[in-house]
Design an enzyme around this catalytic site. Structure first.
Site, PDB file in Angstrom:
ATOM      1  N   ASN A 128       0.850  -1.194   0.000  1.00 13.05           N
ATOM      2  CA  ASN A 128       0.000   0.000   0.000  1.00 13.05           C
ATOM      3  C   ASN A 128       0.882   1.239   0.000  1.00 13.05           C
ATOM      4  OD1 ASN A 128       0.541   0.834   2.863  1.00 13.05           O
ATOM      5  ND2 ASN A 128      -0.305  -1.205   3.218  1.00 13.05           N
ATOM      6  N   LYS A 163       8.681 -17.188 -10.819  1.00 15.55           N
ATOM      7  CA  LYS A 163       7.972 -16.052 -11.410  1.00 15.55           C
ATOM      8  C   LYS A 163       6.783 -16.546 -12.241  1.00 15.55           C
ATOM      9  CE  LYS A 163       8.639 -12.198 -14.496  1.00 15.55           C
ATOM     10  NZ  LYS A 163       9.404 -11.722 -15.616  1.00 15.55           N
ATOM     11  N   PHE A 215      -4.544   3.297  14.733  1.00 19.26           N
ATOM     12  CA  PHE A 215      -4.856   4.308  13.731  1.00 19.26           C
ATOM     13  C   PHE A 215      -6.009   3.782  12.887  1.00 19.26           C
ATOM     14  CE2 PHE A 215      -1.916   7.928  13.030  1.00 19.26           C
ATOM     15  CZ  PHE A 215      -1.098   7.753  14.131  1.00 19.26           C
ATOM     16  N   LYS A 250     -13.655   0.241  15.341  1.00 17.92           N
ATOM     17  CA  LYS A 250     -12.329  -0.378  15.520  1.00 17.92           C
ATOM     18  C   LYS A 250     -11.849  -0.273  16.962  1.00 17.92           C
ATOM     19  CE  LYS A 250     -10.959   0.093  10.752  1.00 17.92           C
ATOM     20  NZ  LYS A 250     -10.312   0.859   9.719  1.00 17.92           N
ATOM     21  N   LYS A 293     -11.002  -3.808  18.763  1.00 19.72           N
ATOM     22  CA  LYS A 293      -9.591  -4.098  19.031  1.00 19.72           C
ATOM     23  C   LYS A 293      -9.185  -3.708  20.453  1.00 19.72           C
ATOM     24  CE  LYS A 293      -8.661  -3.478  14.113  1.00 19.72           C
ATOM     25  NZ  LYS A 293      -7.626  -3.540  13.097  1.00 19.72           N
TER      26      LYS A 293
HETATM   27  O1  PMT Z   1       3.180   6.085   6.478  1.00 19.68           O
HETATM   28  P1  PMT Z   1       2.544   7.372   5.981  1.00 19.68           P
HETATM   29  O2  PMT Z   1       2.734   7.562   4.499  1.00 19.68           O
HETATM   30  O3  PMT Z   1       2.974   8.558   6.792  1.00 19.68           O
HETATM   31  O4  PMT Z   1       0.964   7.227   6.183  1.00 19.68           O
HETATM   32  C1  PMT Z   1       0.422   7.178   7.471  1.00 19.68           C
HETATM   33  C2  PMT Z   1      -0.795   6.235   7.560  1.00 19.68           C
HETATM   34  C3  PMT Z   1      -1.927   6.780   6.711  1.00 19.68           C
HETATM   35  C4  PMT Z   1      -0.409   4.836   7.094  1.00 19.68           C
HETATM   36  C5  PMT Z   1      -1.195   6.192   9.089  1.00 19.68           C
HETATM   37  O5  PMT Z   1      -1.524   7.479   9.506  1.00 19.68           O
HETATM   38  C6  PMT Z   1      -2.379   5.262   9.326  1.00 19.68           C
HETATM   39  O6  PMT Z   1      -3.513   5.632   9.220  1.00 19.68           O
HETATM   40  N1  PMT Z   1      -2.087   3.984   9.689  1.00 19.68           N
HETATM   41  C7  PMT Z   1      -3.079   2.916   9.831  1.00 19.68           C
HETATM   42  C8  PMT Z   1      -3.496   2.455   8.471  1.00 19.68           C
HETATM   43  C9  PMT Z   1      -4.420   1.268   8.523  1.00 19.68           C
HETATM   44  O7  PMT Z   1      -3.999   0.229   8.139  1.00 19.68           O
HETATM   45  O8  PMT Z   1      -5.565   1.474   9.079  1.00 19.68           O
HETATM   46  P2  PMT Z   1      -6.686   0.289   9.248  1.00 19.68           P
HETATM   47  O9  PMT Z   1      -7.936   1.049   9.438  1.00 19.68           O
HETATM   48  O10 PMT Z   1      -6.629  -0.687   8.147  1.00 19.68           O
HETATM   49  O11 PMT Z   1      -6.265  -0.464  10.571  1.00 19.68           O
HETATM   50  C10 PMT Z   1      -6.706  -0.078  11.876  1.00 19.68           C
HETATM   51  C11 PMT Z   1      -5.629  -0.384  12.893  1.00 19.68           C
HETATM   52  O12 PMT Z   1      -5.401  -1.797  12.951  1.00 19.68           O
HETATM   53  C12 PMT Z   1      -4.297   0.247  12.586  1.00 19.68           C
HETATM   54  O13 PMT Z   1      -3.729   0.691  13.797  1.00 19.68           O
HETATM   55  C13 PMT Z   1      -3.488  -0.907  11.993  1.00 19.68           C
HETATM   56  O14 PMT Z   1      -2.091  -0.748  12.257  1.00 19.68           O
HETATM   57  C14 PMT Z   1      -4.059  -2.108  12.722  1.00 19.68           C
HETATM   58  N2  PMT Z   1      -4.024  -3.356  11.938  1.00 19.68           N
HETATM   59  C15 PMT Z   1      -4.504  -3.393  10.666  1.00 19.68           C
HETATM   60  C16 PMT Z   1      -4.467  -4.573   9.955  1.00 19.68           C
HETATM   61  C17 PMT Z   1      -3.933  -5.725  10.580  1.00 19.68           C
HETATM   62  N3  PMT Z   1      -3.850  -6.875   9.928  1.00 19.68           N
HETATM   63  N4  PMT Z   1      -3.469  -5.666  11.835  1.00 19.68           N
HETATM   64  C18 PMT Z   1      -3.533  -4.495  12.542  1.00 19.68           C
HETATM   65  O15 PMT Z   1      -3.141  -4.448  13.706  1.00 19.68           O
END
Ligand code: PMT
Length: 392
Positions: A207, A286, A320, A334, A338
């Site tokens: 991503n 590949k 986040f 979330k 979580k």
């Molecule tokens: O790195 P930059 O370019 O500065 O961009 C910053 C950002 C946009 C990546 C950052 O600010 C951000 O929003 N990070 C979280 C992105 C995300 O994956 O959000 P989500 O809504 O999918 O996940 C929610 C939370 O669960 C997040 O804290 C994530 O880290 C966590 N998660 C997600 C998927 C997963 N399999 N396990 C997790 O723990």
């Protein structure tokens, strides 16, 4: 109010790198006052430092003063941080032995500001027992050092003695300039960047996360005194110095890295953009193109925050939420699912917010449902805002 750094430059070929230090500090809005030793002026002209710092450069103790103040006392008092870069064996030796016979050594003796020394010299000189004893002594009485790096030196020798990179020296200066050490002793685990999920040996799903947000949080926590471990997916930017870095590749690697360290951390900040899915079967060779369409079946990755939620004892966990729509509703779901203490919701559909930008527009929601709304800020300011809430 802007901060003042006094930069002492002593005579060595690495003097030219001190120009970069001045320029980086000025870009951050920090005032810089340069003092050069006479021998440093043989390598770089004072005018270069003067032009970059926009301040008069002091070399000679006895030239006509530019103000009524006693110059070395005034600079010593003005300094929020005193840096010597490059520091020769001679200057280190003088300071360690209380010799103050020029403007630089006199001013450093008169300052009460933290002093940061960045040595640069020939490897044999650096390894010399007298130099090492002087460094150890200065360390023991509270002087800070940025160790020189190894490599090919200007004299042709290969070994330790190259001035540390200006970026690293500036990071140390920023650490010293930040006086509120309100996270001292806290172990903070931060994740940043994207993960990569391999399709075959040459292709992967990822991503747009660059790591900027997570790295800013790591820097801010470090500056506030925390012991920081940064678990980072692959990025193209330099991670902060003076913290522990754990490089990971996939969501599974990140899960393992977080899981191993979670019990001993006080705070977990998950700012990484972790892939929710990975290709069900990774091809060892590949994948060849054919005339047909190609379907890749995806399977769920572990949700790291969900997996560790029942292991929470004393930890504060901050997630986040990167959202393009229904930002608050989705973030609120979330936080519950979580079991988070806070969630930082960023609307990634907005310009100047989210992935890859230097700024972010966030709302922070706590586990009681309180919502705080913030204007667009630099990611550094976002980082400190999150940590302010954490400290409160
Ligand atoms: O790195 P930059 O370019 O500065 O961009 C910053 C950002 C946009 C990546 C950052 O600010 C951000 O929003 N990070 C979280 C992105 C995300 O994956 O959000 P989500 O809504 O999918 O996940 C929610 C939370 O669960 C997040 O804290 C994530 O880290 C966590 N998660 C997600 C998927 C997963 N399999 N396990 C997790 O723990």
């Amino acid at each position: 109010m802007s901060k003042n750094v006094v930069l002492g430059v002593s005579g060595g070929i690495a003097c030219y790198k001190a120009l970069d230090i001045v320029s980086r500090l000025k870009k951050k809005g920090i005032n810089v006052y340069v003092i050069m030793t006479q021998s440093a002026t043989e390598f770089v002209a004072p005018l270069s430092f003067q032009s970059l710092s926009q301040n008069y450069v002091v070399v000679d103790m006895f030239e006509d003063p530019k103000t009524w103040e006693v110059e070395h006392i005034s600079l010593a008092e003005k300094a929020d941080v005193f840096v010597i870069a490059p520091a020769t064996a001679n200057v280190i030796g003088k300071i360690a032995n209380g010799i103050a016979d020029d403007m630089l050594t006199t001013t450093v003796m008169a300052t009460k500001a933290p002093v940061l020394i960045a040595p640069a010299m020939n490897t044999n000189m650096y390894e010399n027992k007298i130099v090492q004893r002087n460094i150890e002594f200065l360390r023991s009485i509270g002087y800070h050092f940025v160790e020189p790096e190894s490599g090919r030196l200007a004299c042709g020798a290969v070994g330790k003695g190259k001035l540390a990179e200006p970026e690293k020296i500036v990071e140390y200066i920023e650490m010293l300039l930040y006086k509120e050490k309100d996270l001292t002793g806290k172990n903070i685990l931060i994740t940043a960047g994207p993960t990569r999920e391999d399709i075959d040996p040459v292709r992967f799903i990822t991503n747009r996360s660059t790591g900027k947000m997570g790295y800013a949080i790591a820097r801010a926590a470090r500056d506030r005194g925390a012991n920081v471990t940064l678990i980072t997916g692959p990025t193209n930017i330099n991670p902060p110095s003076f913290i522990d870095i754990v490089n990971v590749y996939s969501a599974e690697d990140m899960y393992r890295a977080v899981s191993e360290r979670f019990d001993s951390c006080d705070v977990l900040v998950m700012s990484a953009a972790v892939a929710d899915y990975r290709p069900k079967d990774r091809s060892d060779i590949k994948i060849k193109k054919s005339d047909d369409d190609l379907k890749i079946e995806l399977t769920r990755n572990k949700d790291i925050l969900f997996e560790i939620k029942d292991r929470k004892t004393h930890q504060v966990v901050i997630g986040f939420a990167a959202e393009t729509n229904d930002v608050l509703e989705n973030a609120q779901k979330k936080i519950k699912k979580k079991n988070l203490d806070f969630i930082v919701a960023n609307d990634v559909s907005q310009k100047d917010s989210g992935f890859g930008t230097d700024t972010n527009t966030i709302k922070i929601i706590d586990k009681f449902g309180n919502i705080k709304d913030y204007p667009n800020m630099s990611k550094d300011d976002v980082a400190h805002t999150i940590l302010d809430l954490l400290v409160k």
